[in-house]
Design a protein around this motif. Structure first.
Motif, short mmCIF file in Angstrom:
data_model
loop_
_atom_site.label_atom_id
_atom_site.label_comp_id
_atom_site.label_asym_id
_atom_site.label_seq_id
_atom_site.Cartn_x
_atom_site.Cartn_y
_atom_site.Cartn_z
N GLN A 1 -17.41 -10.16 -0.33
CA GLN A 1 -16.24 -9.31 -0.16
C GLN A 1 -14.98 -10.11 0.14
O GLN A 1 -14.99 -11.05 0.93
N VAL A 2 -13.90 -9.73 -0.52
CA VAL A 2 -12.59 -10.35 -0.35
C VAL A 2 -11.63 -9.26 0.09
O VAL A 2 -11.64 -8.16 -0.45
N PHE A 3 -10.83 -9.54 1.09
CA PHE A 3 -9.80 -8.61 1.54
C PHE A 3 -8.48 -9.04 0.92
O PHE A 3 -8.06 -10.19 1.10
N THR B 1 -1.79 -3.97 1.99
CA THR B 1 -3.01 -4.66 2.37
C THR B 1 -4.14 -3.66 2.52
O THR B 1 -3.92 -2.49 2.83
N GLU B 2 -5.35 -4.14 2.28
CA GLU B 2 -6.49 -3.27 2.53
C GLU B 2 -7.05 -3.59 3.90
O GLU B 2 -6.79 -4.67 4.45
N PRO B 3 -7.80 -2.64 4.50
CA PRO B 3 -8.37 -2.89 5.82
C PRO B 3 -9.19 -4.19 5.82
O PRO B 3 -9.93 -4.45 4.88
N LEU C 1 -6.00 -10.05 6.96
CA LEU C 1 -5.23 -10.59 8.07
C LEU C 1 -3.93 -11.17 7.54
O LEU C 1 -3.94 -12.11 6.75
N MET C 2 -2.81 -10.62 7.98
CA MET C 2 -1.51 -11.15 7.57
C MET C 2 -1.33 -12.55 8.13
O MET C 2 -1.56 -12.77 9.33
N PRO D 1 6.20 -7.50 7.25
CA PRO D 1 5.79 -6.09 7.22
C PRO D 1 4.71 -5.86 6.17
O PRO D 1 4.77 -6.42 5.09
N ALA D 2 3.74 -5.04 6.51
CA ALA D 2 2.69 -4.70 5.54
C ALA D 2 2.28 -3.24 5.77
O ALA D 2 2.40 -2.70 6.86
#
Length: 136
Positions: A106-108, A122-124, A127-128, A134-135
């Protein structure tokens, strides 16, 4: 007369030009001033998209070109407009992400919407890298 030793100084923002609090140190400002006085132009190159740098560049009184969004946007800070942009095809991006996930798990992900007001989505689990960006 001899040409300047460096005609162009290109800097990243995060961890290069900027400190962790998005400010530029007096030493860095002085170095950029000396480079400009010697005839060099300054080019900002950043992974941040235009909406994430517009106010920051204005606060720095930066009026030149900036390569933004991982190289997908060319922004004219003086004119306040995007000069050129390149968008990745959604189906191609989805296929590439699927192939990557098949290999590594899995990749976020995060994506930047195109345009001068584009948001970073961004998806859950993502990590920013920089908390001030802002995201949604």
């Amino acid at each position: 007369p001899l040409p300047p030793a460096y005609a162009l100084v290109a800097t990243d923002l995060d961890g290069t030009l900027l400190r962790r609090d998005d400010t530029v140190s007096p030493r860095t400002r002085a170095a950029l001033g000396l480079a400009a006085a010697a005839g060099a132009r300054h080019l900002v190159v950043t992974g941040r998209p235009v909406p994430g740098v517009r106010a920051l560049l204005a606060a720095l009184d930066y009026r030149g070109l900036a390569v933004c969004g991982q190289g997908t946007q060319l922004y004219d800070a003086g004119a306040g407009r995007i000069v050129r942009t390149a968008a990745l095809d959604r189906e191609l991006a989805d296929a590439a992400l699927g192939k990557i996930e098949a290999q590594v798990g899995q990749v976020f992900a995060a994506v930047d919407q195109d345009g001068p007001a584009g948001r970073t989505l961004t998806e859950p689990g993502y990590l920013m890298p920089h908390p001030s960006l802002p995201a949604h």
